[in-house]
Motif scaffolding. Structure first.
Motif, PDB file in Angstrom:
ATOM      1  N   GLY A  35      23.822  49.584  26.345  1.00 25.08           N
ATOM      2  CA  GLY A  35      22.560  49.040  26.447  1.00 25.08           C
ATOM      3  C   GLY A  35      23.055  47.469  25.861  1.00 25.08           C
ATOM      4  O   GLY A  35      21.947  46.673  25.512  1.00 25.08           O
ATOM      5  N   VAL A  36      23.998  47.027  25.993  1.00 24.68           N
ATOM      6  CA  VAL A  36      24.296  45.676  25.614  1.00 24.68           C
ATOM      7  C   VAL A  36      24.592  44.620  26.751  1.00 24.68           C
ATOM      8  O   VAL A  36      25.266  44.989  27.935  1.00 24.68           O
ATOM      9  N   ARG A  37      23.872  43.765  26.788  1.00 25.84           N
ATOM     10  CA  ARG A  37      23.784  42.465  27.805  1.00 25.84           C
ATOM     11  C   ARG A  37      24.835  41.416  27.674  1.00 25.84           C
ATOM     12  O   ARG A  37      25.002  41.150  26.315  1.00 25.84           O
ATOM     13  N   VAL A  38      25.529  41.107  28.566  1.00 29.16           N
ATOM     14  CA  VAL A  38      26.452  39.965  28.522  1.00 29.16           C
ATOM     15  C   VAL A  38      26.062  38.748  29.252  1.00 29.16           C
ATOM     16  O   VAL A  38      25.478  38.663  30.321  1.00 29.16           O
ATOM     17  N   TYR A  39      25.886  37.563  28.289  1.00 24.24           N
ATOM     18  CA  TYR A  39      25.698  36.289  28.842  1.00 24.24           C
ATOM     19  C   TYR A  39      26.891  35.345  28.840  1.00 24.24           C
ATOM     20  O   TYR A  39      27.409  35.118  27.692  1.00 24.24           O
ATOM     21  N   VAL A  40      27.387  34.840  30.012  1.00 21.45           N
ATOM     22  CA  VAL A  40      28.575  34.191  30.097  1.00 21.45           C
ATOM     23  C   VAL A  40      28.252  32.614  30.392  1.00 21.45           C
ATOM     24  O   VAL A  40      27.251  32.269  31.294  1.00 21.45           O
ATOM     25  N   SER A  41      28.942  31.893  29.598  1.00 19.42           N
ATOM     26  CA  SER A  41      28.742  30.398  29.919  1.00 19.42           C
ATOM     27  C   SER A  41      29.961  30.002  29.947  1.00 19.42           C
ATOM     28  O   SER A  41      31.143  30.174  29.307  1.00 19.42           O
ATOM     29  N   GLY A  42      30.226  28.475  30.465  1.00 21.54           N
ATOM     30  CA  GLY A  42      31.577  27.927  30.352  1.00 21.54           C
ATOM     31  C   GLY A  42      32.074  28.226  31.839  1.00 21.54           C
ATOM     32  O   GLY A  42      31.688  28.606  32.568  1.00 21.54           O
ATOM     33  N   HIS A  43      33.454  27.912  31.568  1.00 21.02           N
ATOM     34  CA  HIS A  43      34.439  28.270  32.916  1.00 21.02           C
ATOM     35  C   HIS A  43      35.404  29.243  32.679  1.00 21.02           C
ATOM     36  O   HIS A  43      36.407  29.173  32.248  1.00 21.02           O
ATOM     37  N   PRO A  44      35.277  30.688  32.793  1.00 18.12           N
ATOM     38  CA  PRO A  44      36.151  31.550  32.728  1.00 18.12           C
ATOM     39  C   PRO A  44      37.428  31.461  33.498  1.00 18.12           C
ATOM     40  O   PRO A  44      37.219  30.963  34.523  1.00 18.12           O
ATOM     41  N   PRO A  45      38.205  31.853  33.086  1.00 12.66           N
ATOM     42  CA  PRO A  45      39.786  31.852  34.057  1.00 12.66           C
ATOM     43  C   PRO A  45      39.561  32.811  35.192  1.00 12.66           C
ATOM     44  O   PRO A  45      39.337  33.992  34.657  1.00 12.66           O
ATOM     45  N   VAL A  46      39.624  32.312  36.171  1.00 10.40           N
ATOM     46  CA  VAL A  46      39.641  33.408  37.485  1.00 10.40           C
ATOM     47  C   VAL A  46      40.955  33.911  37.860  1.00 10.40           C
ATOM     48  O   VAL A  46      40.893  35.141  38.487  1.00 10.40           O
ATOM     49  N   GLU A  47      42.154  33.241  37.484  1.00  6.95           N
ATOM     50  CA  GLU A  47      43.357  33.885  37.913  1.00  6.95           C
ATOM     51  C   GLU A  47      44.353  32.926  37.105  1.00  6.95           C
ATOM     52  O   GLU A  47      43.997  31.977  36.408  1.00  6.95           O
ATOM     53  N   GLY A  48      45.508  33.804  37.013  1.00  5.95           N
ATOM     54  CA  GLY A  48      46.770  33.089  36.371  1.00  5.95           C
ATOM     55  C   GLY A  48      46.867  33.574  34.854  1.00  5.95           C
ATOM     56  O   GLY A  48      45.828  33.930  34.351  1.00  5.95           O
ATOM     57  N   ALA A  49      47.933  33.511  34.329  1.00  5.65           N
ATOM     58  CA  ALA A  49      47.959  33.628  33.008  1.00  5.65           C
ATOM     59  C   ALA A  49      47.494  32.670  32.169  1.00  5.65           C
ATOM     60  O   ALA A  49      47.339  31.399  32.307  1.00  5.65           O
ATOM     61  N   ALA A  50      47.080  33.311  30.869  1.00  6.13           N
ATOM     62  CA  ALA A  50      46.503  32.447  29.737  1.00  6.13           C
ATOM     63  C   ALA A  50      46.511  33.111  28.461  1.00  6.13           C
ATOM     64  O   ALA A  50      46.473  34.337  28.643  1.00  6.13           O
ATOM     65  N   LEU A  51      46.139  32.360  27.518  1.00  8.84           N
ATOM     66  CA  LEU A  51      46.105  33.239  26.172  1.00  8.84           C
ATOM     67  C   LEU A  51      44.794  32.811  25.841  1.00  8.84           C
ATOM     68  O   LEU A  51      44.292  31.448  25.521  1.00  8.84           O
ATOM     69  N   LEU A  52      43.783  33.949  25.346  1.00  7.55           N
ATOM     70  CA  LEU A  52      42.321  33.707  25.188  1.00  7.55           C
ATOM     71  C   LEU A  52      42.500  33.904  23.802  1.00  7.55           C
ATOM     72  O   LEU A  52      42.425  35.067  23.203  1.00  7.55           O
ATOM     73  N   ILE A  53      41.564  32.732  23.090  1.00  8.93           N
ATOM     74  CA  ILE A  53      41.488  32.934  21.636  1.00  8.93           C
ATOM     75  C   ILE A  53      40.065  33.393  21.332  1.00  8.93           C
ATOM     76  O   ILE A  53      39.120  32.501  21.647  1.00  8.93           O
TER      77      ILE A  53
END
Length: 231
Positions: A35-53
């Protein structure tokens, strides 16, 4: 139970891309079931390696981030002992670190490098523990270094929890509360939501004498400014 069955039977037979898609789908389904809704804003990485903090508030954080794009997390060894969720977290490739063991950092950094080389997204909660979600605790900078060595971007993400549209500490998993007690409270509530705010990538600045600590400080301030914003 469905997740456990999938992990025990067919998950490891699939290639990496398909496992990532299953992980993402599973995370979305689990949050919907909770029952948890997620609201996303900004620009999530769609591909490639990255470190998410990201700042760390709840066990829901892992699934909120993976519902956007499959994320392989670096987590404390104690997570492996969580009932059910610990087995699921381990099964999707989480890198576990033993707190207080400096020698373990080398093995974790090596594992992170291998995942970066495969183009995967790694998630890190550098606070080292959870908070009530209304502010951000100091960051540990040790695991920022593998991203620099691999030449991958560092992406700050702010997590803000809501209850019926208002900032709330209801989902926060802090203090002496048990995992089952926290999950029972979340599952017994309605109107829980999480805002996942992707901020611009952090870049090293000329003159940084200590890349890890300077980068960690800038990333923390960026996340903290977003987390502390009024509704």
């Amino acid at each position: 139970m469905f997740g456990l069955i999938v992990l025990a039977t067919v998950f490891r037979r699939f290639d990496l891309a398909r496992r990532d898609r299953i992980n993402c789908w599973w995370s979305r389904w689990l949050l919907r079931w909770c029952g948890v809704r997620v609201y996303v804003s900004g620009h999530p990485p769609v591909e490639g390696a990255a470190l998410l903090i990201a700042n760390h508030v709840s066990w829901l954080d892992i699934y909120a981030l993976s519902s956007v794009r499959c994320t392989i997390f670096v987590g404390k060894r104690e997570l492996r002992d969580w009932p059910v969720l610990g087995w699921l977290i381990a099964g999707v490739g989480t890198v576990f670190i033993e707190r207080g063991n400096r020698r373990a950092l080398h093995h974790v950094a090596q594992a992170m490098g291998e995942r970066f080389a495969r183009g995967q997204l790694i998630g890190l909660f550098p606070e080292g523990t959870t908070s009530d979600g209304l502010d951000v605790l100091p960051f540990h900078a040790g695991l920022f270094e593998p991203a620099r060595r691999a030449g991958v971007p560092v992406l700050p993400v702010a997590l803000r929890y809501l209850h019926h549209g208002t900032r709330s500490t209801l989902p926060s998993y802090v203090g002496e509360e048990t995992l089952m007690g926290n999950a029972w409270r979340v599952l017994g509530s309605t109107g829980v939501a999480v805002q996942v705010v992707y901020l611009p990538p952090a870049a090293a600045e000329n003159g940084d004498e200590d890349h890890r600590h300077a980068m960690a400080a800038r990333v923390r301030e960026a996340i903290r400014a977003e987390v502390r914003q009024a509704d």
